[in-house]
Design a protein around this motif. Sequence first.
Motif, mmCIF file in Angstrom:
data_model
loop_
_atom_site.group_PDB
_atom_site.id
_atom_site.type_symbol
_atom_site.label_atom_id
_atom_site.label_comp_id
_atom_site.label_asym_id
_atom_site.label_seq_id
_atom_site.Cartn_x
_atom_site.Cartn_y
_atom_site.Cartn_z
ATOM 1 N N HIS A 2 3.964 26.762 18.372
ATOM 2 C CA HIS A 2 4.566 26.414 17.087
ATOM 3 C C HIS A 2 5.797 25.553 17.320
ATOM 4 O O HIS A 2 6.337 25.500 18.425
ATOM 5 N N THR A 3 6.246 24.871 16.295
ATOM 6 C CA THR A 3 7.406 24.000 16.428
ATOM 7 C C THR A 3 8.664 24.765 16.839
ATOM 8 O O THR A 3 9.574 24.183 17.408
ATOM 9 N N ASP A 4 8.702 26.053 16.575
ATOM 10 C CA ASP A 4 9.877 26.844 16.968
ATOM 11 C C ASP A 4 9.754 27.399 18.386
ATOM 12 O O ASP A 4 10.579 28.190 18.833
ATOM 13 N N GLY A 5 8.723 26.994 19.117
ATOM 14 C CA GLY A 5 8.552 27.409 20.501
ATOM 15 C C GLY A 5 7.805 28.715 20.686
ATOM 16 O O GLY A 5 7.605 29.159 21.812
ATOM 17 N N THR A 6 7.357 29.346 19.609
ATOM 18 C CA THR A 6 6.615 30.595 19.727
ATOM 19 C C THR A 6 5.108 30.320 19.743
ATOM 20 O O THR A 6 4.664 29.223 19.418
ATOM 21 N N GLU A 45 1.618 18.838 8.503
ATOM 22 C CA GLU A 45 2.920 19.227 7.961
ATOM 23 C C GLU A 45 2.816 20.188 6.782
ATOM 24 O O GLU A 45 2.365 21.298 6.932
#
Length: 80
Positions: A2-6, A45
Amino acid sequence: MHTDGTLRPQTVPRDDTHRYAELFASFAEQTGRPPALLNTSFNHEAEPIVCTPRDAVATFAAIPLGALAIGPFLVRKARR
């Protein structure tokens, strides 16, 4: 990822009759690599997840994706 690194890993039981286990075994046999595959949602998006072939083609046209496999077809974008 995911974009948050998770990320959310999902595992499949080693039951030989499970269809995903068969998919992983086939992948490993054909590639000689460990059986790990990436499953991701297909959307762009703020758009909802693709649900129809029409959605898939519209999303494919809007994002920097080189190819789209849909049914028996493989559509590729022209190289620029």
